[in-house]
Write a protein that holds these residues in place. Sequence first.
Motif, PDB file in Angstrom:
ATOM      1  N   MET A   3       1.264  19.743  25.608  1.00 59.78           N
ATOM      2  CA  MET A   3       1.955  18.447  25.807  1.00 59.78           C
ATOM      3  C   MET A   3       1.407  17.254  25.039  1.00 59.78           C
ATOM      4  SD  MET A   3       1.919  16.691  29.954  1.00 59.78           S
ATOM      5  CE  MET A   3       2.980  17.947  30.529  1.00 59.78           C
ATOM      6  N   THR A   4       2.432  16.314  24.698  1.00 57.72           N
ATOM      7  CA  THR A   4       1.994  15.380  24.059  1.00 57.72           C
ATOM      8  C   THR A   4       1.504  14.414  25.081  1.00 57.72           C
ATOM      9  OG1 THR A   4       3.944  15.375  22.700  1.00 57.72           O
ATOM     10  CG2 THR A   4       2.774  13.447  22.661  1.00 57.72           C
ATOM     11  N   GLU A   5       0.270  13.619  24.499  1.00 58.42           N
ATOM     12  CA  GLU A   5      -0.658  12.675  25.352  1.00 58.42           C
ATOM     13  C   GLU A   5       0.391  11.382  25.554  1.00 58.42           C
ATOM     14  OE1 GLU A   5      -4.547  11.723  23.887  1.00 58.42           O
ATOM     15  OE2 GLU A   5      -4.469  13.645  22.802  1.00 58.42           O
ATOM     16  N   GLN A   6       0.390  10.731  26.408  1.00 57.06           N
ATOM     17  CA  GLN A   6       1.035   9.561  26.922  1.00 57.06           C
ATOM     18  C   GLN A   6       0.402   8.414  25.921  1.00 57.06           C
ATOM     19  OE1 GLN A   6       0.695   7.946  30.798  1.00 57.06           O
ATOM     20  NE2 GLN A   6       2.178   6.161  30.253  1.00 57.06           N
ATOM     21  N   HIS A   7       1.363   7.626  25.122  1.00 53.55           N
ATOM     22  CA  HIS A   7       0.778   6.592  24.236  1.00 53.55           C
ATOM     23  C   HIS A   7       0.141   5.460  25.028  1.00 53.55           C
ATOM     24  CE1 HIS A   7       4.069   7.992  21.048  1.00 53.55           C
ATOM     25  NE2 HIS A   7       3.251   8.814  21.399  1.00 53.55           N
ATOM     26  N   PRO A   8      -1.029   5.077  24.412  1.00 54.14           N
ATOM     27  CA  PRO A   8      -1.385   3.818  25.243  1.00 54.14           C
ATOM     28  C   PRO A   8      -0.691   2.740  24.729  1.00 54.14           C
ATOM     29  CG  PRO A   8      -2.899   4.435  23.597  1.00 54.14           C
ATOM     30  CD  PRO A   8      -1.992   5.882  23.457  1.00 54.14           C
ATOM     31  N   ASP A   9      -0.908   1.566  25.404  1.00 49.81           N
ATOM     32  CA  ASP A   9      -0.218   0.141  25.125  1.00 49.81           C
ATOM     33  C   ASP A   9      -0.333  -0.350  23.640  1.00 49.81           C
ATOM     34  OD1 ASP A   9       1.058   0.345  27.637  1.00 49.81           O
ATOM     35  OD2 ASP A   9      -0.222  -1.212  28.484  1.00 49.81           O
ATOM     36  N   TRP A  10      -1.743  -0.265  23.305  1.00 48.53           N
ATOM     37  CA  TRP A  10      -1.821  -0.759  21.984  1.00 48.53           C
ATOM     38  C   TRP A  10      -1.239   0.042  20.768  1.00 48.53           C
ATOM     39  CZ3 TRP A  10      -3.962   2.173  17.809  1.00 48.53           C
ATOM     40  CH2 TRP A  10      -4.791   3.125  18.079  1.00 48.53           C
ATOM     41  N   PHE A  11      -1.056   1.667  20.968  1.00 48.14           N
ATOM     42  CA  PHE A  11      -0.547   2.032  19.990  1.00 48.14           C
ATOM     43  C   PHE A  11       1.035   2.071  20.145  1.00 48.14           C
ATOM     44  CE2 PHE A  11       1.357   6.444  18.739  1.00 48.14           C
ATOM     45  CZ  PHE A  11       0.672   6.401  17.578  1.00 48.14           C
ATOM     46  N   THR A  12       1.374   2.014  21.162  1.00 46.89           N
ATOM     47  CA  THR A  12       3.099   1.538  21.109  1.00 46.89           C
ATOM     48  C   THR A  12       3.389   0.356  20.470  1.00 46.89           C
ATOM     49  OG1 THR A  12       3.199   2.788  23.223  1.00 46.89           O
ATOM     50  CG2 THR A  12       4.765   1.225  22.734  1.00 46.89           C
ATOM     51  N   TYR A  13       2.346  -0.722  20.825  1.00 47.29           N
ATOM     52  CA  TYR A  13       2.494  -1.904  20.250  1.00 47.29           C
ATOM     53  C   TYR A  13       2.575  -1.886  18.767  1.00 47.29           C
ATOM     54  CZ  TYR A  13       1.274  -6.585  18.454  1.00 47.29           C
ATOM     55  OH  TYR A  13       1.163  -7.560  17.566  1.00 47.29           O
ATOM     56  N   ALA A  14       1.594  -1.120  18.155  1.00 44.01           N
ATOM     57  CA  ALA A  14       1.520  -1.072  16.777  1.00 44.01           C
ATOM     58  C   ALA A  14       2.629  -0.486  16.172  1.00 44.01           C
ATOM     59  CB  ALA A  14      -0.065  -0.097  16.591  1.00 44.01           C
ATOM     60  N   LEU A  15       3.141   0.517  16.736  1.00 41.97           N
ATOM     61  CA  LEU A  15       4.459   1.135  15.980  1.00 41.97           C
ATOM     62  C   LEU A  15       5.737   0.367  16.014  1.00 41.97           C
ATOM     63  CD1 LEU A  15       3.899   4.924  16.824  1.00 41.97           C
ATOM     64  CD2 LEU A  15       2.929   3.761  15.169  1.00 41.97           C
ATOM     65  N   GLU A  16       5.605  -0.620  17.173  1.00 41.98           N
ATOM     66  CA  GLU A  16       6.722  -1.359  17.401  1.00 41.98           C
ATOM     67  C   GLU A  16       6.842  -2.666  16.153  1.00 41.98           C
ATOM     68  OE1 GLU A  16       6.379  -2.676  21.280  1.00 41.98           O
ATOM     69  OE2 GLU A  16       7.537  -0.839  22.183  1.00 41.98           O
ATOM     70  N   GLN A  17       5.698  -2.815  15.503  1.00 43.10           N
ATOM     71  CA  GLN A  17       5.522  -3.930  14.619  1.00 43.10           C
ATOM     72  C   GLN A  17       6.447  -3.563  13.273  1.00 43.10           C
ATOM     73  OE1 GLN A  17       4.522  -6.703  16.218  1.00 43.10           O
ATOM     74  NE2 GLN A  17       4.314  -5.079  17.663  1.00 43.10           N
ATOM     75  N   PRO A  18       7.345  -4.347  12.761  1.00 45.64           N
ATOM     76  CA  PRO A  18       7.931  -4.217  11.587  1.00 45.64           C
ATOM     77  C   PRO A  18       7.332  -4.250  10.330  1.00 45.64           C
ATOM     78  CG  PRO A  18       8.558  -6.126  12.379  1.00 45.64           C
ATOM     79  CD  PRO A  18       7.667  -5.763  13.444  1.00 45.64           C
ATOM     80  N   TYR A  19       7.592  -3.272   9.233  1.00 48.02           N
ATOM     81  CA  TYR A  19       6.888  -3.533   8.056  1.00 48.02           C
ATOM     82  C   TYR A  19       7.902  -3.543   7.021  1.00 48.02           C
ATOM     83  CZ  TYR A  19       7.434   1.452   7.863  1.00 48.02           C
ATOM     84  OH  TYR A  19       7.775   2.994   8.077  1.00 48.02           O
ATOM     85  N   GLU A  20       7.682  -3.980   5.836  1.00 52.52           N
ATOM     86  CA  GLU A  20       8.655  -3.890   4.544  1.00 52.52           C
ATOM     87  C   GLU A  20       8.286  -2.619   4.060  1.00 52.52           C
ATOM     88  OE1 GLU A  20       9.260  -7.740   2.616  1.00 52.52           O
ATOM     89  OE2 GLU A  20       8.055  -8.411   4.450  1.00 52.52           O
ATOM     90  N   SER A  21       9.328  -1.793   3.375  1.00 51.29           N
ATOM     91  CA  SER A  21       8.954  -0.724   2.514  1.00 51.29           C
ATOM     92  C   SER A  21       9.365  -1.231   1.098  1.00 51.29           C
ATOM     93  CB  SER A  21       9.792   0.422   2.927  1.00 51.29           C
ATOM     94  OG  SER A  21       9.640   0.838   4.033  1.00 51.29           O
ATOM     95  N   ARG A  22       8.402  -1.023   0.166  1.00 55.42           N
ATOM     96  CA  ARG A  22       8.554  -1.585  -1.150  1.00 55.42           C
ATOM     97  C   ARG A  22       8.184  -0.519  -2.224  1.00 55.42           C
ATOM     98  NH1 ARG A  22       7.737  -8.000  -1.287  1.00 55.42           N
ATOM     99  NH2 ARG A  22       9.098  -8.621   0.455  1.00 55.42           N
ATOM    100  N   GLU A  23       8.549  -1.001  -3.380  1.00 47.54           N
ATOM    101  CA  GLU A  23       7.970   0.073  -4.451  1.00 47.54           C
ATOM    102  C   GLU A  23       7.755  -0.816  -5.820  1.00 47.54           C
ATOM    103  OE1 GLU A  23      11.790   2.144  -6.641  1.00 47.54           O
ATOM    104  OE2 GLU A  23      11.509   2.638  -4.622  1.00 47.54           O
ATOM    105  N   ILE A  24       6.931  -0.430  -6.589  1.00 46.89           N
ATOM    106  CA  ILE A  24       6.699  -0.712  -7.832  1.00 46.89           C
ATOM    107  C   ILE A  24       6.391   0.244  -8.939  1.00 46.89           C
ATOM    108  CG2 ILE A  24       5.498  -2.991  -7.060  1.00 46.89           C
ATOM    109  CD1 ILE A  24       2.961  -1.844  -7.365  1.00 46.89           C
ATOM    110  N   GLU A  25       6.462  -0.157 -10.269  1.00 48.28           N
ATOM    111  CA  GLU A  25       6.188   0.874 -11.169  1.00 48.28           C
ATOM    112  C   GLU A  25       4.751   0.520 -11.672  1.00 48.28           C
ATOM    113  OE1 GLU A  25       7.876   2.125 -15.667  1.00 48.28           O
ATOM    114  OE2 GLU A  25       9.306   2.022 -14.017  1.00 48.28           O
ATOM    115  N   VAL A  26       4.089   1.640 -11.824  1.00 48.00           N
ATOM    116  CA  VAL A  26       2.504   1.595 -12.412  1.00 48.00           C
ATOM    117  C   VAL A  26       2.425   2.555 -13.494  1.00 48.00           C
ATOM    118  CG1 VAL A  26       0.171   1.418 -11.973  1.00 48.00           C
ATOM    119  CG2 VAL A  26       1.609   0.378 -10.224  1.00 48.00           C
TER     120      VAL A  26
END
Length: 289
Positions: free
Chosen positions: A1-24
């Motif tokens: 059974m999957t553990e219930q997500h604590p509030d801090w973890f749910t909050y973190a995954l709800e925060q948007p991020y930008e997906s980017r790429e560069i050439e190196v």
Amino acid sequence: MTEQHPDWFTYALEQPYESREIEVDGARVTYRAWGKSGAAPVVLVHGGAAHAGWWDATAPFLAADHRVIAVDLTGHGDSDRRESYALSTWATEVVAAAAAESDEAPIVFGHSMGGFVALTAGRDYGRSLRGVAAIDSPVRELSAEAKAWIAEGGHGDIPGNKFYDDRATILSRFRTLPEDTSTLTYVKEHIAEGSVVEVDGRWTWKFDPHIFLSSRMEPEELAAIDCEVALIRGERGMATTDITDLVAERLGGHVPVTLIPDAGHHIMLDQPVALIAVLQTLLGQWRNN
């Protein structure tokens, strides 16, 4: 059974991020970025065979005053593969990602093999960095991931990754290297989701097994580092006291070493809140360097 997500973890995954790429150096490097564009950059570097998503539950808590960047090193995640890998090349990728997001000097945090990359960045680019921290990185040995992979039969001619017929099966096979039964299930499951890719109707791991050939760092390489350095280790981790003492000695003896109690090697999987607190503290100390 999957553990219930604590509030801090749910909050973190709800925060948007930008997906980017560069050439190196001819290869595409992908990364995720949180926080205000142009703010002081913090680069988070995953361990061997891992990916940027290992930081999804950490990065949002560092982004209040920083541009937080979680990079997929080449040979990992969604970045390109190379014919060969080196810590110096990965360090260049880290610095390039920071430069693409901000004109300010970056701070680099790296876990396990990613700690080797962070320390290499300190060696090669130290005067242009605010600081680097290695998180449970066993300098003078193979990375923990490489040692575990070899112990499981990976050696000699490097084989390709295994393929599985369906996504559920490969996800059930996900293990940390080295395996640790103390990891939080809900964090581990999230990381597993981003570790696989479908190829021609079958499923495999995203990482290139050849990365394990470039996962060693010698203490002698540390003497040239010219920026702030910190070491973080788990109580049950791979960066044992003798290793961190040796690293601190090679860095001049004035290096803070933080022990996170009841943590194994994969600290962001079993003591993530404690790790966040330590990283926030370092950011505050190094902010004006």
